[in-house]
Design an enzyme around this catalytic site. Structure first.
Site, short mmCIF file in Angstrom:
data_model
loop_
_atom_site.label_atom_id
_atom_site.label_comp_id
_atom_site.label_asym_id
_atom_site.label_seq_id
_atom_site.Cartn_x
_atom_site.Cartn_y
_atom_site.Cartn_z
N HIS A 53 0.83 -1.21 0.00
CA HIS A 53 0.00 0.00 0.00
C HIS A 53 0.86 1.26 0.00
CE1 HIS A 53 0.70 0.84 4.33
NE2 HIS A 53 0.53 -0.46 4.53
N CYS A 76 3.37 -4.97 6.57
CA CYS A 76 2.95 -4.57 5.23
C CYS A 76 4.12 -3.97 4.46
CB CYS A 76 1.80 -3.58 5.31
SG CYS A 76 0.23 -4.32 5.85
#
Length: 203
Positions: free
Chosen positions: A163, A179
């Protein structure tokens, strides 16, 4: 964003350029509408030449359209085929939260809503009001940034994401909860190229 840690020995036949800038710098994608509006408000940072977006030589057994993440060197490669890939600088998980393995892109969202996961709430209870409110709407202040690619394994969400970020100064570091963070402009560029169901290898 912690989930069951899956460590997979991957035979990727990888040729990594390291921190050398050996490739063609690629232009930013054209922005319009909400992207142009929000991107005018997101934080910026000088990530250094090594972490800009380049078309580079890249040898791998992964098919075109795949994503290969080199967590050690903080690079994400989008495989173009013909011995080429687009290389992006990324931030990866802290040692305690790092994730490696194989996954597929099971979902894709523009300016996604962020809901703090359970393990994050346990570490940072001050985020509970955000979770109780149904999360933080997408926008320039959202920690998921401009785009999110949801990593699935065996048809199930791993809770790990590729992301954007509202902290571009952290690119090139091990700072996340597992992440893979990209500059927002790079997350948009990758989103425009990748397809749902694409293979992702994190090494």
């Amino acid at each position: 964003m912690n989930a069951r840690l899956v460590v997979v020995a991957v035979g990727v036949g990888l040729s990594v350029a390291g921190c050398n800038v050996a490739g063609s710098r690629l232009p930013d994608p054209h922005l319009s509408g909400r992207d142009a509006q929000y991107m005018a408000l997101v934080p910026t940072a000088d990530v250094g030449a090594a972490y800009e977006r380049y078309l580079v030589d890249f040898k791998t057994s992964e098919p075109p359209g795949s994503i290969v993440v080199d967590t050690k060197n903080k690079f994400l490669y989008f495989v173009e085929g013909g011995g080429k890939a687009i290389r992006y600088g990324v931030a990866t998980g802290q040692e305690a939260y790092g994730w490696t393995g194989r996954a597929t892109i099971g979902g894709m969202q523009e300016w996604p809503r962020w809901i703090p996961p359970k393990d994050m709430l346990e570490r940072w209870p001050h985020l509970q009001p955000t979770a109780d409110a149904g999360g933080l709407p997408g926008g320039p202040d959202n920690p998921l940034g401009s785009r999110a690619l949801y990593l699935h394994e065996g048809g199930k969400d791993t809770l790990y994401r590729i992301h954007g970020t509202n902290e571009p100064d952290k690119i090139g570091q091990s700072v996340s909860s597992g992440c893979i963070r990209m500059r927002d402009i790079d997350a948009i560029d990758l989103y425009n190229r990748v397809k749902l169901g694409a293979n992702v290898v994190v090494i």
